[in-house]
Write a protein that holds these residues in place. Structure first.
Motif, short mmCIF file in Angstrom:
data_model
loop_
_atom_site.label_atom_id
_atom_site.label_comp_id
_atom_site.label_asym_id
_atom_site.label_seq_id
_atom_site.Cartn_x
_atom_site.Cartn_y
_atom_site.Cartn_z
N VAL A 2 5.04 -0.57 10.51
CA VAL A 2 6.12 -0.62 9.53
C VAL A 2 6.86 0.71 9.42
O VAL A 2 8.07 0.74 9.26
N PHE A 3 6.12 1.82 9.52
CA PHE A 3 6.69 3.14 9.29
C PHE A 3 6.54 4.04 10.51
O PHE A 3 5.75 3.77 11.42
N GLU A 4 7.29 5.12 10.50
CA GLU A 4 7.16 6.13 11.54
C GLU A 4 5.75 6.74 11.48
O GLU A 4 5.13 6.78 10.41
N PRO A 5 5.24 7.21 12.62
CA PRO A 5 3.86 7.72 12.66
C PRO A 5 3.56 8.79 11.61
O PRO A 5 2.49 8.76 11.00
N GLN A 6 4.49 9.73 11.39
CA GLN A 6 4.24 10.79 10.42
C GLN A 6 4.06 10.24 9.01
O GLN A 6 3.17 10.65 8.27
N ARG A 7 4.91 9.29 8.66
CA ARG A 7 4.83 8.70 7.32
C ARG A 7 3.57 7.84 7.19
O ARG A 7 2.88 7.88 6.16
N ALA A 8 3.27 7.05 8.21
CA ALA A 8 2.08 6.20 8.19
C ALA A 8 0.82 7.03 8.01
O ALA A 8 -0.06 6.70 7.21
N LYS A 9 0.71 8.12 8.75
CA LYS A 9 -0.47 8.97 8.66
C LYS A 9 -0.57 9.65 7.29
O LYS A 9 -1.66 9.78 6.72
N ALA A 10 0.57 10.08 6.75
CA ALA A 10 0.57 10.72 5.44
C ALA A 10 0.08 9.76 4.36
O ALA A 10 -0.64 10.17 3.43
N ILE A 11 0.45 8.50 4.49
CA ILE A 11 -0.02 7.48 3.53
C ILE A 11 -1.52 7.26 3.69
O ILE A 11 -2.27 7.27 2.70
N LEU A 12 -1.97 7.09 4.91
CA LEU A 12 -3.39 6.81 5.17
C LEU A 12 -4.28 7.99 4.80
O LEU A 12 -5.43 7.79 4.39
N ASP A 13 -3.77 9.20 4.94
CA ASP A 13 -4.57 10.38 4.60
C ASP A 13 -4.91 10.45 3.11
O ASP A 13 -5.85 11.15 2.71
N LYS A 14 -4.15 9.73 2.29
CA LYS A 14 -4.39 9.77 0.84
C LYS A 14 -5.27 8.61 0.37
O LYS A 14 -5.49 8.47 -0.83
N ILE A 15 -5.77 7.80 1.30
CA ILE A 15 -6.53 6.61 0.92
C ILE A 15 -7.95 6.65 1.47
O ILE A 15 -8.17 6.97 2.65
N GLU A 16 -8.89 6.32 0.63
CA GLU A 16 -10.26 6.02 1.05
C GLU A 16 -10.44 4.51 0.92
O GLU A 16 -10.40 3.96 -0.18
N VAL A 51 0.83 -1.21 0.00
CA VAL A 51 0.00 0.00 0.00
C VAL A 51 0.87 1.26 0.00
O VAL A 51 0.58 2.23 -0.71
N ALA A 52 1.93 1.24 0.79
CA ALA A 52 2.83 2.40 0.84
C ALA A 52 3.48 2.64 -0.52
O ALA A 52 3.59 3.79 -0.98
N ASP A 53 3.89 1.57 -1.18
CA ASP A 53 4.50 1.69 -2.51
C ASP A 53 3.50 2.26 -3.51
O ASP A 53 3.85 3.08 -4.35
N MET A 54 2.24 1.84 -3.38
CA MET A 54 1.20 2.36 -4.26
C MET A 54 1.04 3.87 -4.09
O MET A 54 0.98 4.62 -5.06
N VAL A 55 0.97 4.32 -2.84
CA VAL A 55 0.73 5.73 -2.55
C VAL A 55 1.93 6.60 -2.88
O VAL A 55 1.80 7.65 -3.52
N GLU A 56 3.10 6.17 -2.47
CA GLU A 56 4.29 7.02 -2.57
C GLU A 56 4.99 6.96 -3.93
O GLU A 56 5.68 7.91 -4.30
N LYS A 57 4.79 5.89 -4.68
CA LYS A 57 5.50 5.75 -5.95
C LYS A 57 4.54 5.72 -7.15
O LYS A 57 4.59 6.57 -8.01
N GLN A 58 3.66 4.73 -7.16
CA GLN A 58 2.80 4.53 -8.33
C GLN A 58 1.78 5.65 -8.51
O GLN A 58 1.44 6.01 -9.64
N TYR A 59 1.26 6.17 -7.38
CA TYR A 59 0.24 7.22 -7.45
C TYR A 59 0.65 8.42 -6.61
O TYR A 59 -0.16 9.01 -5.89
N ALA A 60 1.90 8.79 -6.73
CA ALA A 60 2.42 9.91 -5.93
C ALA A 60 1.72 11.22 -6.27
O ALA A 60 1.60 12.11 -5.42
N ALA A 61 1.25 11.37 -7.49
CA ALA A 61 0.60 12.62 -7.91
C ALA A 61 -0.89 12.66 -7.58
O ALA A 61 -1.54 13.69 -7.77
N ALA A 62 -1.42 11.56 -7.07
CA ALA A 62 -2.86 11.50 -6.78
C ALA A 62 -3.21 12.33 -5.55
O ALA A 62 -2.42 12.43 -4.60
#
Length: 205
Positions: free
Chosen positions: A117-131, A85-96
């Motif tokens: 898996v990740f630090e809280p700041q990074r984990a939250k940033a990833i989750l904030d971009k997902i529905e 999921v992190a790879d999807m958000v940060e790499k494949q759909y970074a512009a989304a």
């Protein structure tokens, strides 16, 4: 179910993609006897084979864009899911701006796993971009990633392979060809259809 079907009715939006995620195991095996060629040119395998390792195939499929990404992982636990999921958000759909992620309601699909898996700041940033949108119990057929898995199985993974690298090469060729052709899903089942064909699932009022 209706929530999933409503998501599938959304028009294509580049910065608000709808992505379907699914995973499936693949047993790596080799022939214990030399395969034979039939008169028609097909390969005939003996029923006996040698088992090797088991790999998990993750499928990310954006049906309206005709785009799919396939990854091989060693397991399908919550930590591996979080990395996919992190790879999807940060790499494949970074512009989304926002990604709607449709997936089965499995124990391994837990958003909280990102914090393992990740630090809280990074984990939250990833989750904030997902529905997150989950298919109902016994309703995994609503996940359009299963359509792509069906094609992948018929064209690639049904064949015996003993090596993970060989499997990855075949999948990469398959993925590249289908992405170049922008093969999309032709989904017709809508909420009104569900209320007629699956009316016994609805309460009687």
């Amino acid at each position: 179910m209706e929530q999933v079907l409503d998501v599938y009715q959304r028009p294509y939006a580049e910065h608000y993609p709808v992505v379907c995620l699914d995973e499936s195991p693949k047993q790596l095996i080799s022939a214990s006897r030399t395969p034979l060629k039939s008169s028609k040119g097909t390969t005939l395998y003996d029923s006996e084979y040698v088992r090797h390792s088991l790999v998990q195939i993750y499928m990310l499929f954006e049906p309206l864009a005709g785009k799919r990404t396939v990854e091989l992982r060693q397991s399908n636990n919550r930590l591996e899911w979080a990395k996919v999921v992190a790879d999807m958000v940060e790499k494949q759909y970074a512009a989304a701006t926002k990604i709607t992620l449709v997936q089965d309601n499995l124990k391994a699909h837990k958003p909280a796993a990102l914090y393992e898996v990740f630090e809280p700041q990074r984990a939250k940033a990833i989750l904030d971009k997902i529905e997150f949108v989950f298919t109902p119990k016994h309703g995994s057929w609503l996940n359009m990633a299963e359509i792509e898995f069906s094609v992948l199985k018929r064209q690639v993974t049904k064949h015996r392979m003993a090596d993970k690298q060989l499997l990855a090469q075949h999948i990469e060729c398959w993925q590249r060809e289908r992405n170049q052709k922008q093969v999309k899903a032709n989904w017709h089942f809508q909420t009104n259809d569900a209320r007629i064909k699956l009316r016994k699932l609805y309460p009687t009022i």
